[in-house]
Write an enzyme that holds these catalytic residues in place. Structure first.
Site, PDB file in Angstrom:
ATOM      1  N   SER A  15       0.676  -1.204  -0.056  1.00 22.09           N
ATOM      2  CA  SER A  15      -0.233   0.146  -0.005  1.00 22.09           C
ATOM      3  C   SER A  15       1.212   1.439  -0.241  1.00 22.09           C
ATOM      4  CB  SER A  15      -0.827  -0.082   0.978  1.00 22.09           C
ATOM      5  OG  SER A  15      -1.814  -1.003   1.449  1.00 22.09           O
ATOM      6  N   THR A  42       0.115  -6.790   1.302  1.00 19.15           N
ATOM      7  CA  THR A  42      -0.804  -8.012   2.526  1.00 19.15           C
ATOM      8  C   THR A  42      -2.188  -7.388   2.491  1.00 19.15           C
ATOM      9  OG1 THR A  42       1.737  -7.661   4.426  1.00 19.15           O
ATOM     10  CG2 THR A  42      -0.204  -8.033   5.125  1.00 19.15           C
ATOM     11  N   CYS A  43      -1.954  -5.794   2.262  1.00 19.61           N
ATOM     12  CA  CYS A  43      -3.533  -5.986   2.337  1.00 19.61           C
ATOM     13  C   CYS A  43      -4.173  -5.716   1.643  1.00 19.61           C
ATOM     14  CB  CYS A  43      -3.491  -3.906   2.560  1.00 19.61           C
ATOM     15  SG  CYS A  43      -5.577  -3.785   2.664  1.00 19.61           S
ATOM     16  N   CYS A  48      -6.348  -7.373   4.597  1.00 22.09           N
ATOM     17  CA  CYS A  48      -7.597  -6.966   4.380  1.00 22.09           C
ATOM     18  C   CYS A  48      -8.141  -7.175   3.901  1.00 22.09           C
ATOM     19  CB  CYS A  48      -7.867  -4.829   4.666  1.00 22.09           C
ATOM     20  SG  CYS A  48      -5.746  -4.359   4.978  1.00 22.09           S
ATOM     21  N   LYS A  51      -9.129 -11.013   3.964  1.00 23.78           N
ATOM     22  CA  LYS A  51     -10.569 -10.650   5.185  1.00 23.78           C
ATOM     23  C   LYS A  51     -12.135 -10.680   4.895  1.00 23.78           C
ATOM     24  CE  LYS A  51     -10.538  -7.682   7.104  1.00 23.78           C
ATOM     25  NZ  LYS A  51      -8.871  -6.808   8.079  1.00 23.78           N
ATOM     26  N   TYR A 180      -6.519  -7.801  16.478  1.00 22.65           N
ATOM     27  CA  TYR A 180      -7.432  -7.599  15.001  1.00 22.65           C
ATOM     28  C   TYR A 180      -7.471  -9.069  14.533  1.00 22.65           C
ATOM     29  CZ  TYR A 180      -6.537  -2.519  15.153  1.00 22.65           C
ATOM     30  OH  TYR A 180      -7.609  -1.004  15.425  1.00 22.65           O
ATOM     31  N   GLU A 184     -10.432 -11.104  14.091  1.00 24.89           N
ATOM     32  CA  GLU A 184     -11.167 -11.544  13.109  1.00 24.89           C
ATOM     33  C   GLU A 184     -11.789 -12.882  13.009  1.00 24.89           C
ATOM     34  OE1 GLU A 184     -10.341  -6.655  11.936  1.00 24.89           O
ATOM     35  OE2 GLU A 184      -9.038  -8.422  10.867  1.00 24.89           O
ATOM     36  N   ALA A 343     -11.405  -0.192  12.850  1.00 22.87           N
ATOM     37  CA  ALA A 343     -12.330  -0.580  12.587  1.00 22.87           C
ATOM     38  C   ALA A 343     -11.297  -1.944  13.013  1.00 22.87           C
ATOM     39  CB  ALA A 343     -13.408  -0.857  11.464  1.00 22.87           C
ATOM     40  N   HIS A 438     -33.320   8.445  10.934  1.00 21.71           N
ATOM     41  CA  HIS A 438     -34.583   7.847  11.741  1.00 21.71           C
ATOM     42  C   HIS A 438     -34.993   6.480  10.643  1.00 21.71           C
ATOM     43  CE1 HIS A 438     -37.068   6.454  14.718  1.00 21.71           C
ATOM     44  NE2 HIS A 438     -37.969   6.123  14.283  1.00 21.71           N
ATOM     45  N   GLU A 443     -28.137   6.156  14.954  1.00 26.35           N
ATOM     46  CA  GLU A 443     -29.125   7.897  15.464  1.00 26.35           C
ATOM     47  C   GLU A 443     -28.870   7.977  17.168  1.00 26.35           C
ATOM     48  OE1 GLU A 443     -33.308   7.623  15.655  1.00 26.35           O
ATOM     49  OE2 GLU A 443     -33.007   5.888  15.174  1.00 26.35           O
TER      50      GLU A 443
HETATM   51  P1  NDP Z   1      -2.037  -6.989  17.849  1.00 28.10           P
HETATM   52  O1  NDP Z   1      -0.889  -6.465  18.027  1.00 28.10           O
HETATM   53  O2  NDP Z   1      -3.487  -6.984  17.528  1.00 28.10           O
HETATM   54  O3  NDP Z   1      -2.395  -8.186  18.474  1.00 28.10           O
HETATM   55  C1  NDP Z   1      -1.275  -9.868  19.452  1.00 28.10           C
HETATM   56  C2  NDP Z   1      -1.583 -10.473  19.772  1.00 28.10           C
HETATM   57  O4  NDP Z   1      -1.116 -11.196  20.657  1.00 28.10           O
HETATM   58  C3  NDP Z   1      -2.001  -9.339  21.422  1.00 28.10           C
HETATM   59  O5  NDP Z   1      -3.714  -9.954  21.802  1.00 28.10           O
HETATM   60  C4  NDP Z   1      -0.902  -9.592  22.370  1.00 28.10           C
HETATM   61  O6  NDP Z   1      -0.924  -9.887  23.186  1.00 28.10           O
HETATM   62  C5  NDP Z   1      -0.668 -10.938  22.085  1.00 28.10           C
HETATM   63  N1  NDP Z   1       0.520 -11.342  21.964  1.00 28.10           N
HETATM   64  C6  NDP Z   1       1.508 -10.784  21.428  1.00 28.10           C
HETATM   65  N2  NDP Z   1       2.925 -11.155  21.632  1.00 28.10           N
HETATM   66  C7  NDP Z   1       1.930 -12.474  22.807  1.00 28.10           C
HETATM   67  C8  NDP Z   1       2.743 -13.680  22.516  1.00 28.10           C
HETATM   68  N3  NDP Z   1       4.145 -13.904  23.239  1.00 28.10           N
HETATM   69  N4  NDP Z   1       2.541 -14.524  23.475  1.00 28.10           N
HETATM   70  C9  NDP Z   1       0.868 -15.032  22.861  1.00 28.10           C
HETATM   71  N5  NDP Z   1       0.688 -14.127  23.197  1.00 28.10           N
HETATM   72  C10 NDP Z   1       0.782 -13.132  22.196  1.00 28.10           C
HETATM   73  O7  NDP Z   1      -1.683  -8.186  16.015  1.00 28.10           O
HETATM   74  P2  NDP Z   1      -2.630  -9.046  15.069  1.00 28.10           P
HETATM   75  O8  NDP Z   1      -1.029  -9.730  14.726  1.00 28.10           O
HETATM   76  O9  NDP Z   1      -4.068  -9.462  15.283  1.00 28.10           O
HETATM   77  O10 NDP Z   1      -2.186  -7.489  13.567  1.00 28.10           O
HETATM   78  C11 NDP Z   1      -1.055  -7.177  13.197  1.00 28.10           C
HETATM   79  C12 NDP Z   1      -1.667  -5.219  13.500  1.00 28.10           C
HETATM   80  O11 NDP Z   1      -2.334  -5.289  12.041  1.00 28.10           O
HETATM   81  C13 NDP Z   1      -2.384  -4.947  14.297  1.00 28.10           C
HETATM   82  O12 NDP Z   1      -2.177  -4.389  15.152  1.00 28.10           O
HETATM   83  C14 NDP Z   1      -3.114  -4.056  13.387  1.00 28.10           C
HETATM   84  O13 NDP Z   1      -2.154  -2.869  13.633  1.00 28.10           O
HETATM   85  C15 NDP Z   1      -3.655  -4.858  12.241  1.00 28.10           C
HETATM   86  N6  NDP Z   1      -4.343  -5.276  11.376  1.00 28.10           N
HETATM   87  C16 NDP Z   1      -5.606  -4.829  11.440  1.00 28.10           C
HETATM   88  C17 NDP Z   1      -6.657  -4.353  10.534  1.00 28.10           C
HETATM   89  C18 NDP Z   1      -7.737  -3.687  10.344  1.00 28.10           C
HETATM   90  O14 NDP Z   1      -7.500  -2.270  10.613  1.00 28.10           O
HETATM   91  N7  NDP Z   1      -9.323  -4.667  10.703  1.00 28.10           N
HETATM   92  C19 NDP Z   1      -6.768  -5.750  10.867  1.00 28.10           C
HETATM   93  C20 NDP Z   1      -6.034  -6.846  10.749  1.00 28.10           C
HETATM   94  C21 NDP Z   1      -4.271  -5.958  11.317  1.00 28.10           C
HETATM   95  P3  NDP Z   1      -0.813  -8.331  24.641  1.00 28.10           P
HETATM   96  O15 NDP Z   1      -2.775  -7.913  23.960  1.00 28.10           O
HETATM   97  O16 NDP Z   1      -0.963  -9.232  25.705  1.00 28.10           O
HETATM   98  O17 NDP Z   1       0.046  -8.044  23.858  1.00 28.10           O
END
Ligand code: NDP
Length: 461
Positions: A15, A42-43, A48, A51, A180, A184, A343, A438, A443
């Protein structure tokens, strides 16, 4: 100029890189983009876009059920994963073609190869060994799934890179993580009829989101049939015949067909040669940049997830565009990362802009909280046990709306529009004088009049 083969060499056709390349070429720059996998990044290829197609697919199951309350008789619907994946692949290939042709139309040369940095102005194209001298280099290589935590048998799992290409729909899937991607995909597979278990080390999903939203999505998932194992981790994975056995930290042993690790993403910098140009990455492997996306090496810029600012596609696009305006358009432009709508395409969906209640209190001191939780109109006839949650956070001193949080159908669409108002600095009075549409769910955003007096946990059960 004549010292250089090109004005801009973009490493990474996702992107951010594609936007930067097109805009720079539009300013007359000679631009090359190197992409080692598929143009779109990736997107478009494995994020995205596919997905969201899977999210659409997953929501039909509820629609078929809900139709009965509106007088429809629907024969038992059947779902075919290979058909969905085939159709998704066709659409992704079409989009990739559009990305390529847009670049070509803009006069950008595409090189289908990995490229690495050799010094501040030199990039080597690995497929040919050619060295290209560039006035500027833009690193837009994105991120890749983290393989943490490293556990015995971890190689039996897959990541979001592979999940889009599974030959068969898993009957039983384990999702590890609470961010995320985990949320999802748990929603997608639940909707498609798989048995879904989600293991997350935290006690709630979606750390960083407003606590009411976190509670509400946890409730919704539990009620919707996602087996949640919170406050736990996966200790090991073992192959057991055709299944994968997961042993959890509390000793529970469960069997699955597929295990999806979704524990975050890391900047994609391995072997990129950054050190040859004097660039050191930070503790998570991200490239430090200034407000103009410039690295410590003046000829090298970086945008998107590799800089780990706000890891979202529209932000990468904005950063890529701002880079091109700054360097080739004579319009120094910085991207405001302070307010970003987002979102989560869970079911129910989540839309957010601004601060969580906890963060808003820290930053603004006194805030008013407006909150409503209600049964959506469609559920009155469908009978579905659904709730919508909406929350507005208002800075008492200025009356400005500093946070909007929505969980419910089309929350992503709603937050995009509410986001305009919040970005413009709308006050609660502005929301109040907006006439309601409405009957809609949205709303409620303009009809909440009484702040919550004492904060009580919202119940959406
Ligand atoms: P996130 O950072 O959102 O979530 C990672 C998750 O993994 C958290 O719940 C975290 O726990 C957990 N985690 C991290 N390290 C460990 C570990 N060593 N052991 C166990 N659990 C662990 O990452 P995602 O992979 O879900 O997504 C990556 C990024 O991609 C997102 O942050 C977002 O920016 C982007 N994205 C956006 C979307 C959208 O806009 N709709 C959709 C998909 C991705 P904890 O919370 O405790 O740290």
């Amino acid at each position: 100029m004549s010292n250089f083969d090109v004005d801009l060499f973009v490493i990474g056709g996702g992107s951010g890189g594609v936007r930067a390349a097109r805009i720079a070429a539009g300013y007359g720059a000679r631009v090359v983009v190197a992409e080692e996998y598929r143009v779109g990044g990736t997107c478009v290829i494995r994020g995205c876009v596919p997905k969201k197609l899977l999210v659409y697919a997953s929501r039909f199951s509820d629609d078929f059920e809900d139709a009965a309350g509106f007088g429809w008789t629907v024969e038992k619907p059947r779902f075919d994963w290979p058909t969905l994946i085939r159709n998704k692949d066709r659409e992704i290939s079409r989009l990739e073609g559009i990305y390529r042709s847009n670049l070509e139309k803009a006069g950008v040369e595409i090189i289908d190869s990995r490229a690495v940095i050799e010094d501040a102005h030199t990039v080597r194209v690995l497929s040919t060994g050619a060295r290209v001298r560039a006035r500027y280099i833009l690193v837009a290589v994105g991120a890749r799934p983290s393989l943490e935590p490293a556990i015995p048998g971890g190689e039996l799992g897959i990541t979001s890179n592979e999940v889009f290409d599974l030959a068969e729909q898993p009957r039983r899937i384990l999702v590890i993580g609470g961010g995320y991607i985990a949320v999802e995909f748990a929603g997608i597979f639940r909707g498609l009829g798989s048995e879904v278990t989600l293991v997350h080390r935290g006690d709630k999903l979606l750390r960083g989101f407003d606590e009411d939203i976190r509670d509400a999505i946890g409730d919704a998932y539990a009620r919707g049939g996602v087996r949640l194992r919170l406050g736990r981790t996966v200790d090991r994975l073992d192959r057991r015949g055709g299944a994968i056995q997961a042993t959890l930290s509390d000793g529970e042993v469960l069997e699955f067909d597929t295990v999806l690790g979704a524990t975050g993403r890391r900047p994609n910098i391995t072997g990129l040669g950054l050190e040859t140009a004097g660039i050191e990455v930070d503790a998570v492997g991200a490239i430090p940049v200034d407000a103009y996306s410039q690295t410590i090496t003046p000829s090298i810029y970086a945008v998107g997830d590799v800089t780990n600012r706000a890891n979202l596609t529209p932000v990468a696009i904005r950063e890529g565009h701002a880079f091109a305006d700054t360097v080739f358009g004579g319009k120094p432009t910085i991207v405001d990362h302070s307010i970003i709508p987002t979102a989560v395409f869970s079911t129910p969906e989540i839309g957010v802009i601004g601060f969580s209640e906890v963060a808003a209190r820290k930053l603004h001191g006194e805030i008013d909280v407006y909150r409503t939780s209600f049964r959506p109109m469609r559920a009155t006839l469908s009978g579905r046990d659904d709730r919508v949650l909406m929350k507005l956070l208002v800075d008492k001193a200025t009356d400005r709306v500093v946070g909007v949080h929505i969980m419910g159908s089309d929350a992503g669409e709603m937050i995009q529009l509410a986001g305009i108002a919040v970005t413009m600095g709308a006050t609660k009075a502005d929301f109040d004088r907006t006439i309601a549409v409405h009957p809609t769910a949205a709303e409620e955003l303009v009809t909440m009049r009484t702040p919550v007096v004492v904060k009580t946990p919202v119940s959406v059960g």
